[in-house]
Design an enzyme around this catalytic site. Structure first.
Site, mmCIF file in Angstrom:
data_model
loop_
_atom_site.group_PDB
_atom_site.id
_atom_site.type_symbol
_atom_site.label_atom_id
_atom_site.label_comp_id
_atom_site.label_asym_id
_atom_site.label_seq_id
_atom_site.Cartn_x
_atom_site.Cartn_y
_atom_site.Cartn_z
ATOM 1 C CB SER A 119 34.734 25.504 55.886
ATOM 2 O OG SER A 119 33.692 24.529 55.393
ATOM 3 C CG HIS A 140 37.495 23.590 59.140
ATOM 4 N ND1 HIS A 140 37.937 25.051 59.511
ATOM 5 C CD2 HIS A 140 37.494 22.830 57.925
ATOM 6 C CE1 HIS A 140 37.807 25.178 58.068
ATOM 7 N NE2 HIS A 140 37.977 24.026 57.275
ATOM 8 C CG ASN A 190 37.536 29.299 55.857
ATOM 9 O OD1 ASN A 190 38.119 29.668 55.047
ATOM 10 N ND2 ASN A 190 36.923 28.194 56.433
HETATM 11 P P1 NAI Z 1 30.191 17.650 49.422
HETATM 12 O O1 NAI Z 1 28.881 18.106 48.859
HETATM 13 O O2 NAI Z 1 31.362 16.698 48.405
HETATM 14 O O3 NAI Z 1 29.825 15.561 49.802
HETATM 15 C C1 NAI Z 1 28.507 15.926 50.966
HETATM 16 C C2 NAI Z 1 28.645 14.509 51.232
HETATM 17 O O4 NAI Z 1 26.958 14.270 52.023
HETATM 18 C C3 NAI Z 1 27.625 13.947 50.180
HETATM 19 O O5 NAI Z 1 27.843 12.624 49.433
HETATM 20 C C4 NAI Z 1 25.950 14.146 50.098
HETATM 21 O O6 NAI Z 1 25.255 12.948 49.484
HETATM 22 C C5 NAI Z 1 26.369 13.980 51.975
HETATM 23 N N1 NAI Z 1 24.802 13.297 52.871
HETATM 24 C C6 NAI Z 1 23.946 14.863 52.730
HETATM 25 N N2 NAI Z 1 23.583 14.729 53.481
HETATM 26 C C7 NAI Z 1 23.133 13.337 54.306
HETATM 27 C C8 NAI Z 1 22.742 12.993 55.728
HETATM 28 N N3 NAI Z 1 22.124 13.783 56.328
HETATM 29 N N4 NAI Z 1 23.191 11.836 56.004
HETATM 30 C C9 NAI Z 1 24.459 11.117 55.245
HETATM 31 N N5 NAI Z 1 25.365 12.343 53.898
HETATM 32 C C10 NAI Z 1 24.959 13.218 54.057
HETATM 33 O O7 NAI Z 1 30.680 18.050 50.248
HETATM 34 P P2 NAI Z 1 32.275 18.434 50.834
HETATM 35 O O8 NAI Z 1 32.632 19.636 50.156
HETATM 36 O O9 NAI Z 1 32.542 16.837 51.067
HETATM 37 O O10 NAI Z 1 31.714 19.690 52.079
HETATM 38 C C11 NAI Z 1 31.229 18.222 53.393
HETATM 39 C C12 NAI Z 1 31.263 19.247 54.759
HETATM 40 O O11 NAI Z 1 32.956 19.681 54.708
HETATM 41 C C13 NAI Z 1 30.599 20.339 54.278
HETATM 42 O O12 NAI Z 1 30.508 21.528 55.736
HETATM 43 C C14 NAI Z 1 31.520 21.391 54.242
HETATM 44 O O13 NAI Z 1 31.894 23.333 54.549
HETATM 45 C C15 NAI Z 1 32.902 21.097 55.027
HETATM 46 N N6 NAI Z 1 34.519 20.976 54.548
HETATM 47 C C16 NAI Z 1 34.948 21.082 53.040
HETATM 48 C C17 NAI Z 1 35.788 21.368 51.880
HETATM 49 C C18 NAI Z 1 36.008 21.918 51.003
HETATM 50 O O14 NAI Z 1 36.995 22.007 50.550
HETATM 51 N N7 NAI Z 1 35.023 21.321 49.830
HETATM 52 C C19 NAI Z 1 37.395 21.714 53.398
HETATM 53 C C20 NAI Z 1 36.940 22.073 54.526
HETATM 54 C C21 NAI Z 1 35.482 21.906 55.458
#
Ligand code: NAI
Length: 283
Positions: A119, A140, A190
């Site tokens: 993001s 995104h 954003n």
């Molecule tokens: P989250 O914390 O819910 O999930 C991240 C996942 O990635 C976790 O399950 C973790 O175990 C896994 N992970 C970490 N390192 C890893 C690796 N090396 N290999 C494989 N898996 C790995 O995070 P979320 O909210 O899903 O965000 C993920 C991405 O999406 C981020 O870049 C965030 O900025 C982006 N994003 C988030 C939004 C939101 O509203 N939460 C909206 C749009 C984009």
């Protein structure tokens, strides 16, 4: 190129949603995370959403089963060796994303496109750590992924037209609306949203109005479905602060300075809905 099979890296909030929409549209999906436990959590949240869709008559039991059957799980990035497209949705940390992209660049077929759901991190910098920067792009998705129509498709300076077109077609195949933007801090979503939220926080900080009043003005007066402070609590105040810092640093313009009240809330651990308290209190 037509994308048939994909891998989603990260089975968290976003990754599980992305895997679900691809599987629902008939793609062969591998869902990857660091542990079996994280994968099972991702699948459980997906199953819950799909079951609710069946209950509400939005989908049949057969469609739910077919969706889940399109997903296999993986804990090794080596499993990306037969994929046309990989979408990375791991934690918002440049070092972790860089490592993932370098490994994907080694193991995926030459034709594969590598996309990130970041993001706020620069797609151009992520592309630069690979030997195929023209095949790297930002895809995104918005939260919650199965509900929100938009996919902001972000072109790094190195992204080729062919890569862009393939991703645009893929987003359409999911029933989403792709919108093309270039890679600058905050992209479009954003860059427009966060300063509005930050300004709403300033109005509370300066005593112009209470949070409820700010949200009512924006809901009733501007037809926003949700007020900016409620939305900030949902997104997470730490995430809002982080993105404001990316804008402030990226443009060096004082108009993006994060509100001191936002910083204070984050220091106090008042992160919004997820911590039980932000601009509102959650039971
Ligand atoms: P989250 O914390 O819910 O999930 C991240 C996942 O990635 C976790 O399950 C973790 O175990 C896994 N992970 C970490 N390192 C890893 C690796 N090396 N290999 C494989 N898996 C790995 O995070 P979320 O909210 O899903 O965000 C993920 C991405 O999406 C981020 O870049 C965030 O900025 C982006 N994003 C988030 C939004 C939101 O509203 N939460 C909206 C749009 C984009």
């Amino acid at each position: 190129m037509t994308i048939k099979n994909i891998m989603v890296i990260g089975a968290g909030q976003m990754g599980s949603g992305i895997a679900q929409v691809f599987a629902q549209s008939g793609f062969d999906v591998k869902l990857n995370d660091l542990s079996e436990e994280a994968l099972q959590e991702g699948l459980a949240s997906m199953e819950k959403i799909l079951s609710r869709n069946v209950e509400k008559g939005r989908m049949t039991e057969g469609e739910k089963t077919a969706t889940l059957d399109n997903i296999t799980t993986s804990t090794s990035l080596d499993d990306a060796s037969d994929r046309d497209l990989v979408i990375e949705a791991v934690v918002e940390n440049m070092d972790v994303k860089t490592q993932v992209f370098q490994k994907l660049d080694e193991v995926t077929p030459e034709h594969a496109i590598l996309a990130t759901n970041t993001s706020s991190l620069p797609i151009t910098d992520i592309a630069a750590v690979t030997k195929r920067p023209d095949q790297v792009i930002g895809m995104h998705f918005m939260n919650p992924v199965p509900v929100m129509k938009l996919v902001e498709v972000i072109r790094a300076i190195q992204t080729s037209d062919e890569t862009y077109q393939t991703i645009e077609e893929t987003a359409k195949a999911l029933g989403k609306m792709p919108v093309e933007v270039n890679d600058y801090p905050g992209f479009v979503s954003n860059r427009v949203l966060m300063p509005m939220i930050n300004e709403a926080i300033y109005t509370v900080y300066e005593g112009v109005a209470e949070p409820e009043a700010v949200d009512e003005v924006m809901k009733l007066g501007m037809n926003h479905p949700m007020g900016p402070l409620t939305l900030a609590d949902f997104i997470g105040l730490d995430t809002c602060l982080y993105i404001m810092e990316v804008l402030y640093e990226g443009f060096g313009d004082s108009k993006y300075r994060p509100c001191p009240l936002l910083k204070k809330y984050v220091s106090a651990g008042w992160l919004g809905k997820k911590s039980g308290r932000g601009f509102y209190v959650y039971e």
